[in-house]
Enzyme design. Structure first.
Site, short mmCIF file in Angstrom:
data_model
loop_
_atom_site.label_atom_id
_atom_site.label_comp_id
_atom_site.label_asym_id
_atom_site.label_seq_id
_atom_site.Cartn_x
_atom_site.Cartn_y
_atom_site.Cartn_z
N PRO A 355 0.83 -1.21 0.00
CA PRO A 355 0.00 0.00 0.00
C PRO A 355 0.86 1.27 0.00
O PRO A 355 2.01 1.26 0.46
CB PRO A 355 -0.80 -0.12 1.31
CG PRO A 355 -0.83 -1.60 1.60
CD PRO A 355 0.49 -2.12 1.12
N ARG A 357 2.23 2.85 -2.48
CA ARG A 357 3.36 2.83 -3.42
C ARG A 357 2.97 3.37 -4.80
O ARG A 357 3.73 3.25 -5.75
CB ARG A 357 3.90 1.41 -3.57
CG ARG A 357 5.11 1.08 -2.69
CD ARG A 357 4.89 1.33 -1.25
NE ARG A 357 6.02 0.87 -0.42
CZ ARG A 357 6.00 0.84 0.89
NH1 ARG A 357 4.91 1.22 1.55
NH2 ARG A 357 7.05 0.42 1.58
N LYS A 477 -3.58 9.08 1.56
CA LYS A 477 -4.51 7.97 1.71
C LYS A 477 -5.49 8.23 2.85
O LYS A 477 -6.70 8.01 2.72
CB LYS A 477 -3.71 6.69 1.97
CG LYS A 477 -4.49 5.41 1.86
CD LYS A 477 -4.38 4.84 0.47
CE LYS A 477 -4.94 3.44 0.39
NZ LYS A 477 -4.86 2.89 -0.97
N TYR A 504 0.94 -6.25 5.71
CA TYR A 504 1.29 -6.59 4.33
C TYR A 504 2.78 -6.87 4.18
O TYR A 504 3.20 -7.79 3.46
CB TYR A 504 0.89 -5.46 3.39
CG TYR A 504 -0.55 -5.52 2.93
CD1 TYR A 504 -0.98 -6.46 2.00
CD2 TYR A 504 -1.48 -4.61 3.40
CE1 TYR A 504 -2.29 -6.51 1.57
CE2 TYR A 504 -2.81 -4.64 2.98
CZ TYR A 504 -3.20 -5.59 2.07
OH TYR A 504 -4.50 -5.64 1.64
N HIS A 562 -3.16 29.22 -31.57
CA HIS A 562 -2.51 30.42 -32.10
C HIS A 562 -3.49 31.59 -32.05
O HIS A 562 -4.71 31.40 -31.90
CB HIS A 562 -2.09 30.16 -33.55
CG HIS A 562 -3.25 29.69 -34.40
ND1 HIS A 562 -4.20 30.54 -34.92
CD2 HIS A 562 -3.61 28.44 -34.79
CE1 HIS A 562 -5.10 29.85 -35.60
NE2 HIS A 562 -4.76 28.56 -35.54
N ASN A 568 -9.01 32.30 -40.12
CA ASN A 568 -10.07 32.29 -39.13
C ASN A 568 -11.11 33.37 -39.43
O ASN A 568 -12.32 33.13 -39.36
CB ASN A 568 -9.50 32.53 -37.72
CG ASN A 568 -8.70 31.35 -37.19
OD1 ASN A 568 -7.66 31.53 -36.57
ND2 ASN A 568 -9.18 30.15 -37.40
N ARG A 613 1.40 30.63 -38.22
CA ARG A 613 0.51 31.30 -37.27
C ARG A 613 0.83 30.94 -35.82
O ARG A 613 0.61 31.75 -34.92
CB ARG A 613 -0.95 31.01 -37.60
CG ARG A 613 -1.37 29.56 -37.74
CD ARG A 613 -2.80 29.51 -38.28
NE ARG A 613 -3.36 28.17 -38.41
CZ ARG A 613 -3.20 27.38 -39.45
NH1 ARG A 613 -2.43 27.78 -40.46
NH2 ARG A 613 -3.79 26.19 -39.50
N GLU A 634 -1.66 21.47 -37.71
CA GLU A 634 -3.10 21.26 -37.75
C GLU A 634 -3.45 20.03 -38.59
O GLU A 634 -2.67 19.60 -39.44
CB GLU A 634 -3.78 22.51 -38.33
CG GLU A 634 -5.31 22.44 -38.45
CD GLU A 634 -6.04 22.22 -37.14
OE1 GLU A 634 -5.79 21.17 -36.51
OE2 GLU A 634 -6.87 23.08 -36.77
N LYS A 663 -17.12 12.57 -37.39
CA LYS A 663 -15.97 13.47 -37.46
C LYS A 663 -14.70 12.80 -36.93
O LYS A 663 -13.60 13.17 -37.33
CB LYS A 663 -16.26 14.75 -36.67
CG LYS A 663 -17.26 15.68 -37.34
CD LYS A 663 -17.50 16.92 -36.52
CE LYS A 663 -16.28 17.81 -36.45
NZ LYS A 663 -16.54 19.09 -35.73
N VAL A 703 -5.58 19.54 -33.02
CA VAL A 703 -4.47 18.98 -32.27
C VAL A 703 -4.69 19.16 -30.76
O VAL A 703 -4.51 18.22 -29.97
CB VAL A 703 -3.15 19.65 -32.70
CG1 VAL A 703 -2.01 19.25 -31.77
CG2 VAL A 703 -2.82 19.27 -34.13
N LEU A 704 -5.12 20.35 -30.36
CA LEU A 704 -5.33 20.60 -28.93
C LEU A 704 -6.53 19.84 -28.40
O LEU A 704 -6.56 19.46 -27.23
CB LEU A 704 -5.49 22.10 -28.68
CG LEU A 704 -4.24 22.94 -28.97
CD1 LEU A 704 -4.49 24.41 -28.68
CD2 LEU A 704 -3.06 22.45 -28.13
#
Length: 753
Positions: A355, A357, A477, A504, A562, A568, A613, A634, A663, A703-704
């Site tokens: 325990p 660990r 714990k 233990y 970006h 955009n 960008r 991207e 998607k 990507v994000l």
């Protein structure tokens, strides 16, 4: 326990704290695990703090950790001496306040006068005394740095939440300011910009977030095992397979590569006598870098020597060198060394260890990683089964090896959890992670017999010999485990858990049988070893690859898109356009934010894609190395690059409808899908896990979304819809209690994506 007082003389402005009107930023902290939930530490005293010795006007300290409370404030130049006391004030009801014993505390010039002492509170007439450790820190800073904080104190009578992050300006961004940079300054208190996260981060007890037991509520489970709880120590698994040890300290030191000059690709060398892998790398520093890691891992090439493995990396000719990701590439060679044809077998990762660990933390982290890669994975925690079947009020005696009733009950719930896992695998599950101590060979033999013919078993043993880390884990714990939720006495709970641990330890048998991975003293992230025995196959190789890079060192990871680009504004996807005026403004605000948030983090780094960008967004940031990753580019929109969605709908209606339906799996013609993006991001995830310093990732929406899904443990099906708005920073805080999230919105965006 006692009091710790420190005073920083490095203000960054030079001179004493009276020169130029410099002031003191004072932080008071109080620590005690036994402060009950309805009592809240407060501070009251003379004018510089609150200006009243009336307990009803005392300033509340804020909970910083489960056992730590904090209050920070600013001292103007004409108030040098601070006269104050701590008191415990009930959160609800009319219970009298409890004022600390002893004389008032006097802080002069950032130093505590008299002997340092703990805060003592007499809670009852029977002389029950609560002792709290006190920490006092005073930093010398300029009036410009603290003006906003002092203003907030004067107007709202609330302590600053600066948390040691100084500011360089108090100006908010005026409307329309772009070119002169006057709109790039931020408020002193960065929490002013925090917005709600779409899904609240959770730091609850990890075992509570594992699979809900089903065997406990079913009758006649067809997968019920007939295996008796035998004393046999025989195992059908061979231990004659290949084995080796990875020395983590050497790996960490050698994989932190030189980032200012070109170096050869990483090389993995295996010593047959010792079985140790190490990467041959150098380290000096970092500067502008480029990394080309496309879809998949680097192609492995067998060298002339049978004992040497090298990886091919395509480095751009203009690149200065490879970043620290070379460490991940080097570790990939270990995984690739064990690659075999992808087996069509189910895999059980069976945790082993005493325990406290880090077994459950390791299991949760591995579950998250495998799910993100698309492997159907579930985490089964035997402790959760035990609590549901036998309750949470089991004392340490329940865990004694000479308690036959307790042993039988624990073996029973372990078998029930294993049955659930095997039934889930029978229905299509791929990887089951079985989380329990499994500390005897008898228990492990039982599990292997139950799994025989149904799945492959790999033991994952976590070993920690660092008493400091063990003590920290034990305290966490006691604070978080449902086993002690009804125990009002913290010290009694601590004694009981340590007795359980001794029970233990008396019967613990390290793993020596079957296929296994041993993590030895790896939780600190500063060294240790990873021992591997009889491991082969694609998926086990990836698991080793992941574990060799993971650690518990707390550090933030900042994710941001970006700044707004011309595409955009025009509603077009893909491309490689420059920033709009709003995007340029955000790049300056972001630089201001990074300067404040990471001012004390000299080893932090900035990661961008190779598209302009993101590079332009990072350009105003100074003082940190910048690394370009092709893997952060991207999503490739193929023949649709540069089109609007309306144009795709009009000219390519079938593609438009296919993308709308799915998607996640939809792949642009001659382009990528979200699943493709996830695959090429695996080296980035490994490197983020390996990092011990903060990282700022400036990338793109798709990507994000994929990166965020990993940290937030979001299902793959949700990835394409995750909200990642422009001009917003997502801070992921990684540490021993899990993953926490904050979002900072620095400015509004006028475009929908």
């Amino acid at each position: 326990m006692g009091t710790t007082v420190s005073r920083s003389t490095d203000s960054g402005h030079g001179g004493s704290y009276r020169e130029g009107g410099a002031q003191l930023y004072v932080s008071l902290k109080m620590e005690n695990f036994r402060i009950e939930g309805d009592l809240v530490p407060h501070v009251y005293g003379s004018v510089p703090i609150i200006g009243s010795w009336d307990p009803s006007k005392a300033l509340s300290m804020e909970r910083e950790l489960a056992s730590m409370w904090e209050l920070s404030f600013v001292v103007p130049p004409d108030h040098e001496a601070l006269d104050f006391k701590f008191l415990l004030k009930p959160k609800y009801g009319a219970t009298p306040c409890v004022v600390e014993e002893g004389p008032n505390r006097l802080l002069t010039g950032g130093l505590l006068e008299g002997d340092a002492r703990a805060a003592l509170f007499k809670l009852t007439e029977e002389e029950e005394v609560l002792e709290c450790q006190v920490f006092i820190k005073a930093d010398i800073v300029s009036p410009l740095d603290l003006a906003a904080s002092w203003r907030a104190y004067q107007e709202n009578l609330m302590p600053s939440r600066v948390r040691g992050i100084p500011d360089v300006s108090i100006n908010a961004a005026p409307d329309g300011a772009v070119e002169d940079g006057s709109g790039t300054h931020l408020e002193l208190d960065l929490e002013h910009y925090i917005i709600p996260a779409p899904s609240a981060s959770s730091t609850s007890y990890l075992a509570n977030r594992t699979e809900t037991p089903t065997a406990l509520f079913q009758i006649g489970n067809p997968w019920k095992s007939e295996v008796p709880f035998s004393n046999s120590e025989n195992s059908n698994s061979s231990i004659n397979g290949s084995s080796f040890t990875i020395d983590i300290a050497s790996y960490i030191k050698e994989s932190e590569v030189d980032q200012t000059r070109l170096v050869p690709p990483p090389t993995m060398v295996e010593s047959k006598s010792v079985g140790t892998f190490s990467s041959l790398q150098n380290k000096e520093g970092q500067k502008g870098l480029f990394v080309d890691r496309g879809v998949g891992s680097p192609r492995l090439v067998k060298s002339a020597s049978a004992n040497t493995l090298t990886t091919n990396l395509n480095l751009d000719n203009e690149a200065k060198t490879m970043p620290e990701a070379a460490g991940a590439v080097a570790a990939a060679a270990v995984a690739d060394r064990m690659h075999a044809p992808k087996e069509d077998r189910r895999l059980a990762i069976v945790l082993v260890g005493l325990p406290a660990r880090g077994k459950t933390f390791t299991a949760a982290k591995l579950t998250r990683y495998l799910r993100w890669l698309g492997h159907e994975t579930k985490h089964f925690n035997v402790g959760k089964y035990r609590r549901l079947k036998h309750g949470t009020n089991q004392s340490a005696d329940f865990f004694r090896a000479d308690n036959p009733e307790g042993m039988e009950a624990r073996d029973e719930v372990a078998a029930l959890a294993m049955e659930d896992m095997l039934a889930w695998m029978h229905d299509g599950g791929k990887v089951g992670i079985f989380d329990a101590t499994n500390s005897t060979r008898k228990r492990r033999t039982m599990l292997m017999k139950m799994a025989e013919g149904k799945c492959k078993v790999i033991f994952l043993e976590t070993i920690c010999n660092d008493e400091r880390i063990i003590e920290r884990n034990i305290r966490l714990k006691i604070q978080q485990s449902p086993d002690y939720a009804e125990e009002p006495d913290y010290e009694a709970g601590l004694r009981d858990f340590k007795e359980r641990l001794v029970n233990y330890e008396k019967v613990y048998e390290p793993v020596q049988e079957g296929s296994y991975i041993k993590m030895i003293d790896m939780v600190s992230g500063q060294g240790g070893q990873l021992q591997v025995n009889n491991i082969s196959g694609f998926l086990p190789g990836r698991i080793v690859f992941f574990l060799v890079n993971t650690h518990l060192t707390p550090r933030p990871i900042l994710l941001t898109r970006h700044g707004e680009s011309l595409h955009n504004v025009r509603g077009r996807i893909g491309g490689d356009t420059v920033l709009s005026e709003a995007g340029e403004l955000y790049s300056k605000k972001l630089a201001n934010f990074i300067e404040k948030r990471l001012k004390s983090e000299k080893t932090a780094s900035i990661w961008t894609s190779t598209l302009q960008r993101t590079i332009l967004t990072a350009s105003p940031i100074v003082g940190f190395p910048k690394i370009q990753w092709r893997a952060l580019d991207e999503i490739n929109s193929g023949v649709c690059d540069g089109m609007t969605y309306e144009e795709i709908k009009k000219n390519m209606p079938e593609e438009y409808e296919s993308r709308k339906k799915d998607k996640l799996r939809y792949r642009y013609p001659r382009g990528e899908s979200y699943l493709d993006v996830i695959q090429r991001l695996e080296p980035v995830i490994i490197e983020l896990e390996r990092q011990r310093a903060p990282v700022v990732v400036i990338s793109h929406q798709a990507v994000l979304r994929a990166l965020y899904a990993y940290f937030a443990d979001r299902p793959l099906r949700e990835v394409p819809e995750i909200e990642v708005p422009l001009h917003t920073i997502i801070e992921i805080q990684m540490g021993v209690t899990g993953v926490e999230e904050k979002r900072y919105k620095l400015m509004d965006s006028t475009v929908p994506h």
